[in-house]
Motif scaffolding. Structure first.
Motif, PDB file in Angstrom:
ATOM      1  N   ASP A   1     -14.015 150.079  94.246  1.00 20.15           N
ATOM      2  CA  ASP A   1     -13.814 149.715  92.920  1.00 20.15           C
ATOM      3  C   ASP A   1     -15.192 149.529  91.992  1.00 20.15           C
ATOM      4  OD1 ASP A   1     -14.825 147.184  93.826  1.00 20.15           O
ATOM      5  OD2 ASP A   1     -12.907 146.217  93.572  1.00 20.15           O
TER       6      ASP A   1
ATOM      7  N   ASN B   1     -11.682 150.512  84.071  1.00 16.87           N
ATOM      8  CA  ASN B   1     -11.314 151.022  85.295  1.00 16.87           C
ATOM      9  C   ASN B   1     -11.922 152.368  85.496  1.00 16.87           C
ATOM     10  OD1 ASN B   1      -9.268 152.719  87.088  1.00 16.87           O
ATOM     11  ND2 ASN B   1      -9.340 150.564  87.567  1.00 16.87           N
TER      12      ASN B   1
ATOM     13  N   GLU C   1     -15.629 151.688  86.252  1.00 15.24           N
ATOM     14  CA  GLU C   1     -15.800 151.176  87.903  1.00 15.24           C
ATOM     15  C   GLU C   1     -15.724 152.093  88.845  1.00 15.24           C
ATOM     16  OE1 GLU C   1     -13.883 146.578  86.878  1.00 15.24           O
ATOM     17  OE2 GLU C   1     -12.635 148.386  87.213  1.00 15.24           O
ATOM     18  N   LYS C   2     -14.747 152.915  88.695  1.00 12.91           N
ATOM     19  CA  LYS C   2     -14.543 154.200  89.816  1.00 12.91           C
ATOM     20  C   LYS C   2     -15.627 155.346  89.694  1.00 12.91           C
ATOM     21  CE  LYS C   2     -10.386 152.968  90.829  1.00 12.91           C
ATOM     22  NZ  LYS C   2     -10.207 152.169  92.091  1.00 12.91           N
TER      23      LYS C   2
ATOM     24  N   GLU D   1     -18.175 155.818  92.945  1.00 12.69           N
ATOM     25  CA  GLU D   1     -18.601 157.091  93.608  1.00 12.69           C
ATOM     26  C   GLU D   1     -19.959 157.293  93.649  1.00 12.69           C
ATOM     27  OE1 GLU D   1     -16.595 160.054  91.288  1.00 12.69           O
ATOM     28  OE2 GLU D   1     -14.634 159.215  91.660  1.00 12.69           O
TER      29      GLU D   1
END
Length: 116
Positions: free
Chosen positions: A43, A85, A88-89, A93
């Motif tokens: 996350d 979101n 964050e993703k 990565e």
């Protein structure tokens, strides 16, 4: 006066050791990662890997995650159509990709693996 100073010396020594040695005992993120205490989560935040974290480690992780959330939110606010979101993703990565081999990353929520 000398008696007061002599009796105060142990107190000054204790205060000095707390002020000077205290911060030296604190761990930084890179050291914690290298020691296998923390890792990068899916996350975009740092997670505690060890089952018995010290209060300093917990505080450090919480502080880092608060700063990351502020940064992610600022990016989302400045980017048209972006959500917190999504930022964050994307950050997760990138952070996991640049994590060195042998350090912990989250494979699935709550499951830690050493990066090959």
């Amino acid at each position: 006066m000398r008696t007061i100073m002599k009796s105060a010396l142990p107190l000054f020594a204790l205060l000095f050791s707390l002020v000077v040695a205290g911060p030296a005992l604190a761990i930084d993120l890179d050291s914690a990662k290298a020691q296998g205490l923390v890792g990068e989560k899916l996350d975009g935040y740092v997670g505690i890997v060890t089952s018995s974290p010290s209060p300093d480690l917990t505080k450090m992780v919480n502080d880092i995650n608060l700063r990351r959330r502020d940064s992610y939110r600022a990016i989302a606010d400045k980017t048209a159509g972006a959500t917190l979101n999504a930022v964050e993703k994307l950050a997760a990565e990138k952070l996991i990709r640049k994590t060195p081999s042998g350090q912990y990353v989250e494979k699935s929520p709550g499951q830690w693996v050493k990066k090959p």
